[in-house]
Design a protein around this motif. Structure first.
Motif, short mmCIF file in Angstrom:
data_model
loop_
_atom_site.label_atom_id
_atom_site.label_comp_id
_atom_site.label_asym_id
_atom_site.label_seq_id
_atom_site.Cartn_x
_atom_site.Cartn_y
_atom_site.Cartn_z
N PRO A 180 45.85 38.56 49.85
CA PRO A 180 44.81 39.56 49.55
C PRO A 180 44.64 40.65 50.60
CG PRO A 180 44.05 37.36 49.00
CD PRO A 180 45.36 37.19 49.69
N ARG A 181 44.71 40.29 51.89
CA ARG A 181 44.50 41.28 52.94
C ARG A 181 45.54 42.40 52.85
NH1 ARG A 181 41.97 41.18 57.78
NH2 ARG A 181 42.75 42.61 59.39
N PHE A 182 46.79 42.01 52.65
CA PHE A 182 47.86 43.00 52.61
C PHE A 182 47.90 43.72 51.28
CE2 PHE A 182 49.97 40.03 55.84
CZ PHE A 182 49.33 40.68 56.89
N ALA A 183 47.52 43.04 50.21
CA ALA A 183 47.44 43.70 48.90
C ALA A 183 46.42 44.83 48.94
CB ALA A 183 47.07 42.69 47.82
N ALA A 184 45.27 44.58 49.56
CA ALA A 184 44.23 45.61 49.66
C ALA A 184 44.71 46.79 50.51
CB ALA A 184 42.96 45.00 50.26
N ARG A 185 45.42 46.50 51.61
CA ARG A 185 45.91 47.58 52.46
C ARG A 185 46.95 48.43 51.74
NH1 ARG A 185 47.96 46.25 58.23
NH2 ARG A 185 48.30 48.50 58.03
N LEU A 186 47.82 47.79 50.97
CA LEU A 186 48.83 48.54 50.23
C LEU A 186 48.19 49.41 49.15
CD1 LEU A 186 51.63 45.84 49.97
CD2 LEU A 186 51.84 48.07 51.09
N GLN A 187 47.20 48.85 48.45
CA GLN A 187 46.54 49.66 47.42
C GLN A 187 45.82 50.84 48.06
OE1 GLN A 187 44.28 47.65 44.33
NE2 GLN A 187 42.99 49.45 44.07
N ALA A 188 45.20 50.62 49.21
CA ALA A 188 44.52 51.72 49.90
C ALA A 188 45.51 52.82 50.26
CB ALA A 188 43.82 51.20 51.15
N ARG A 189 46.73 52.43 50.64
CA ARG A 189 47.74 53.42 50.97
C ARG A 189 48.14 54.22 49.74
NH1 ARG A 189 51.25 54.52 55.08
NH2 ARG A 189 52.07 56.60 54.63
N HIS A 190 48.24 53.54 48.61
CA HIS A 190 48.53 54.25 47.36
C HIS A 190 47.41 55.22 47.02
CE1 HIS A 190 52.23 52.36 45.74
NE2 HIS A 190 51.85 51.29 46.42
N ASP A 191 46.16 54.80 47.25
CA ASP A 191 45.03 55.71 47.04
C ASP A 191 45.18 56.97 47.88
OD1 ASP A 191 43.57 54.22 45.15
OD2 ASP A 191 42.65 52.98 46.71
N GLU A 192 45.55 56.78 49.14
CA GLU A 192 45.74 57.92 50.05
C GLU A 192 46.82 58.86 49.54
OE1 GLU A 192 46.72 56.21 53.77
OE2 GLU A 192 44.76 55.27 54.08
N GLU A 193 47.83 58.29 48.89
CA GLU A 193 48.96 59.09 48.42
C GLU A 193 48.70 59.72 47.05
OE1 GLU A 193 51.65 59.87 50.05
OE2 GLU A 193 51.32 58.60 51.81
N GLY A 194 47.52 59.44 46.48
CA GLY A 194 47.15 60.09 45.23
C GLY A 194 47.46 59.35 43.96
N VAL A 195 47.77 58.07 44.06
CA VAL A 195 47.98 57.27 42.85
C VAL A 195 46.63 56.99 42.19
CG1 VAL A 195 48.81 55.08 41.92
CG2 VAL A 195 50.08 56.22 43.75
N HIS A 196 46.56 57.13 40.89
CA HIS A 196 45.33 56.86 40.14
C HIS A 196 45.39 55.45 39.56
CE1 HIS A 196 44.32 61.14 40.33
NE2 HIS A 196 45.58 61.38 40.00
N PHE A 197 44.40 54.64 39.86
CA PHE A 197 44.37 53.26 39.39
C PHE A 197 43.35 53.09 38.27
CE2 PHE A 197 46.25 52.74 43.59
CZ PHE A 197 47.29 51.87 43.31
N HIS A 198 43.74 52.28 37.28
CA HIS A 198 42.86 51.92 36.17
C HIS A 198 42.90 50.39 36.09
CE1 HIS A 198 43.03 56.18 34.91
NE2 HIS A 198 44.29 56.09 35.31
N LEU A 199 41.97 49.76 36.78
CA LEU A 199 41.98 48.31 36.92
C LEU A 199 41.06 47.65 35.90
CD1 LEU A 199 41.90 48.12 40.82
CD2 LEU A 199 43.89 48.24 39.30
N GLY A 200 41.40 46.41 35.54
CA GLY A 200 40.61 45.71 34.54
C GLY A 200 40.74 46.33 33.17
N GLN A 201 41.86 47.00 32.93
CA GLN A 201 42.06 47.73 31.68
C GLN A 201 43.34 47.26 30.98
OE1 GLN A 201 40.32 49.93 30.03
NE2 GLN A 201 38.66 50.28 31.50
N GLY A 202 43.25 47.18 29.67
CA GLY A 202 44.42 46.91 28.86
C GLY A 202 44.84 48.16 28.11
N LEU A 203 45.91 48.04 27.34
CA LEU A 203 46.42 49.17 26.57
C LEU A 203 46.01 49.04 25.11
CD1 LEU A 203 50.11 49.90 27.60
CD2 LEU A 203 48.12 51.33 27.96
#
Length: 401
Positions: A180-203
């Protein structure tokens, strides 16, 4: 002489073919692959060169020929006749065998929403070529799935200036394999790079130019990529009457329920010392199992006991995980100038380690941690946390004891 037939020319199958020769096996070896190319490595597929998908071949035509390996590309195996020890090929030929290795790998899990056929997979060279050839700077890609494959692809696309949306059914990304610690850090880095996340969502639907989420949100997308995981490719084993579960079930020697048939790589679920079977999806596991299976098919009796390990490169960050970290493990953090290490103790014994840092800067520490895990040590938690305590010194002390 019937020799050995290998179904699947990926990492496991190809490495097994060469390992047979390295053990001194001199009988016929036939390698059957469904793709038309030479065998290649999958990890480089997510690292295009000048915007073009890369194929890093495992071997050449010359090395296959020199090793006396009969390679059949673009050929499917359709049926196993275990009683007669025959494999039926798609062109009607039958190959006889003394030993058979199933290295069929895994195939992408399928989306089920309306328009699912519009999504591209990301598993083979053809998949990667299709994705990168359709992506243009300024375009937008929707990636369905926030696991390792989806997040690695997101990092590559952002580096090309492509807009990226990651859609994940869980409430966080990288939840299955990454601490979890590293997963959160990686997601934060993606946020910094401008990736848009849609969590808890299906198609709800995939349209020609967009995707619709279950909450009704419409996301424009020029390309949609499905990265929701894989399932073991065990259809031919199941039809042959072999024992299957979450993979082709094997014993510790990688033998299936038929003693003349072995399995290795992403398709194999290996018996564990504490009971049950476990399937591992990683490049190094495929190699390790292939080499063990090859030696055993050639007459050895070697149990498979390698420590699970995988890595992931995202932007300038490198993640490595050795062992299987679990929520119930005691966690010990070591902060270093180049990144962080996290050690995991089970009843005092070191069973796993993970590291996240710049590039490959923590590779040496993770390798030493692997060796400590293999030694079965129960180190002082304070020593693990102290960056001034050299892991190599801990290893020397453990071996001396």
């Amino acid at each position: 002489m019937s020799g050995i037939v290998i179904i699947g020319a990926g990492e496991a199958g190809t490495r097994a073919a060469f390992a047979l020769r390295e053990t001194g096996f001199s009988g016929p070896v036939t390698l059957v692959g469904t793709e038309p190319h030479l065998p290649y490595e999958r990890p480089p597929l997510s690292k295009p060169l000048d915007g073009v998908a890369r194929m890093k071949t495992i071997c050449s035509v010359e090395t296959l020929s020199a090793a006396g390996i009969d390679y059949l590309p673009g050929m499917s195996a359709t049926q196993i006749d275990a009683a007669r020890r025959h494999v039926l090929l798609g062109d009607g030929r039958a190959l006889s065998y003394d030993r058979l290795l199933l290295a069929t790998g895994a195939r992408p899990r399928r989306l089920t929403c309306p328009g699912a056929e519009r999504a591209l997979d990301f598993r083979t060279f053809s998949d990667a070529d299709a994705i990168f050839s359709r992506v243009a700077t300024g375009g937008t890609v929707a990636i369905i799935g926030g696991g390792l494959i989806g997040m690695e692809l997101a990092a590559v696309l952002r580096g090309k200036g492509v807009g990226v949306h990651v859609i994940e059914a869980a409430l966080k990304t990288l939840g299955r394999a990454v601490p979890p610690r590293f997963a959160a850090r990686l997601q934060a880095r993606h946020d910094e790079e401008g990736v848009h996340f849609h969590l808890g969502q299906g198609l709800a639907e995939i349209r020609p130019d967009s995707v619709v989420l279950t909450d009704g949100t419409l996301i424009p997308a020029d390309v949609v990529v499905s990265a929701i995981g894989v399932v073991p490719d065990m259809e031919i084993a199941d039809r042959a009457g072999l024992a299957v579960g979450n993979g082709i079930l094997t014993d510790a020697f990688l033998r299936t329920s038929d003693p003349h048939i072995y399995a290795a790589g992403d398709c194999a679920a290996v018996a564990q010392p504490g009971g049950g079977h476990m399937r591992f999806e990683s490049w190094r596991n495929a190699r390790s199992q292939a080499e063990t299976a090859a030696r055993n098919m050639a007459g050895a009796a070697e149990t498979f006991a390698a420590i699970p390990w995988f890595w992931s490169d995202q932007y300038d960050l490198g993640l490595q995980v050795a062992g299987l970290p679990q929520p119930g493990h005691q966690s010990i953090l070591r902060s270093l100038e180049q990144g962080e290490l996290e050690f995991y103790l089970d009843d005092g014994r070191l069973v796993a380690a993970a590291g996240l840092g710049a590039g490959n800067s923590l590779a040496k520490e993770i390798k030493l941690a692997e060796m400590l895990i293999a030694a079965g040590v129960s180190p002082d938690p304070a020593a693990l946390a102290d960056p001034g305590v050299n892991l190599k010194a801990l290893l020397k002390s453990a071996r001396a004891a």
